[in-house]
Design a protein around this motif. Sequence first.
Motif, mmCIF file in Angstrom:
data_model
loop_
_atom_site.group_PDB
_atom_site.id
_atom_site.type_symbol
_atom_site.label_atom_id
_atom_site.label_comp_id
_atom_site.label_asym_id
_atom_site.label_seq_id
_atom_site.Cartn_x
_atom_site.Cartn_y
_atom_site.Cartn_z
ATOM 1 N N GLU A 45 75.275 52.861 -10.633
ATOM 2 C CA GLU A 45 75.669 51.978 -11.727
ATOM 3 C C GLU A 45 75.980 52.825 -12.954
ATOM 4 O O GLU A 45 75.242 53.764 -13.265
ATOM 5 N N ASP A 75 82.973 48.188 -7.585
ATOM 6 C CA ASP A 75 83.036 46.820 -8.095
ATOM 7 C C ASP A 75 83.065 46.933 -9.617
ATOM 8 O O ASP A 75 82.045 47.164 -10.249
ATOM 9 N N LYS A 77 83.622 44.797 -12.396
ATOM 10 C CA LYS A 77 83.702 43.435 -12.911
ATOM 11 C C LYS A 77 83.729 43.526 -14.434
ATOM 12 O O LYS A 77 82.696 43.566 -15.086
ATOM 13 N N SER A 80 81.741 41.271 -17.221
ATOM 14 C CA SER A 80 80.347 40.970 -16.941
ATOM 15 C C SER A 80 79.501 42.230 -17.024
ATOM 16 O O SER A 80 79.999 43.338 -16.864
ATOM 17 N N GLN A 82 76.713 42.384 -14.978
ATOM 18 C CA GLN A 82 75.849 42.155 -13.817
ATOM 19 C C GLN A 82 75.443 43.485 -13.187
ATOM 20 O O GLN A 82 76.281 44.356 -12.960
ATOM 21 N N THR A 83 74.157 43.646 -12.918
ATOM 22 C CA THR A 83 73.649 44.861 -12.288
ATOM 23 C C THR A 83 73.616 44.695 -10.774
ATOM 24 O O THR A 83 73.748 43.589 -10.242
ATOM 25 N N ALA A 84 73.383 45.801 -10.084
ATOM 26 C CA ALA A 84 73.241 45.767 -8.632
ATOM 27 C C ALA A 84 72.059 44.870 -8.251
ATOM 28 O O ALA A 84 72.147 44.088 -7.300
ATOM 29 N N GLN A 85 70.965 44.973 -8.992
ATOM 30 C CA GLN A 85 69.792 44.145 -8.699
ATOM 31 C C GLN A 85 70.097 42.674 -8.909
ATOM 32 O O GLN A 85 69.625 41.812 -8.154
ATOM 33 N N ASP A 86 70.903 42.351 -9.924
ATOM 34 C CA ASP A 86 71.315 40.959 -10.142
ATOM 35 C C ASP A 86 72.040 40.419 -8.913
ATOM 36 O O ASP A 86 71.843 39.260 -8.523
ATOM 37 N N LYS A 87 72.870 41.242 -8.304
ATOM 38 C CA LYS A 87 73.617 40.816 -7.115
ATOM 39 C C LYS A 87 72.659 40.531 -5.957
ATOM 40 O O LYS A 87 72.801 39.541 -5.245
ATOM 41 N N ALA A 90 70.716 37.318 -6.582
ATOM 42 C CA ALA A 90 71.518 36.110 -6.338
ATOM 43 C C ALA A 90 71.535 35.756 -4.851
ATOM 44 O O ALA A 90 71.369 34.585 -4.478
ATOM 45 N N VAL A 91 71.686 36.752 -3.999
ATOM 46 C CA VAL A 91 71.666 36.508 -2.550
ATOM 47 C C VAL A 91 70.288 36.019 -2.129
ATOM 48 O O VAL A 91 70.160 35.054 -1.365
#
Length: 105
Positions: A45, A75, A77, A80, A82-87, A90-91
């Motif tokens: 990141e 990626d 984006k 935004s 958004q962090t890797a952990q946020d992704k 979400a999953v």
Amino acid sequence: MTVIALLSVAPVVEDSMSGEVAKAVAALDDFDVSYETNPMGTVIEADDVDTLLDAVGAAHKAVDGDRVSTFLKIDDKRGSTQTAQDKVDAVEGHLGREAKKEREE
């Protein structure tokens, strides 16, 4: 903005690649990035794509060998942070559990 990438750098050899992969990962320490290595690559990141690409270039150059294979998936984006952990979160929110399972032996 946060740029997230999946990086895999390795020499093309028949023997163990772990020592050379470690050199690539260590090269990332010289840059303002965060990273986590897993069995298939390293998730990186950075605040911007230029920093990310500089770090990736250093990781690629750190590996010795007549032939080096590098895979990079980015990626970017742009609207935004958004962090890797946020992704991952979400999953896992959709799953209702951690996105991990150990094989039964």
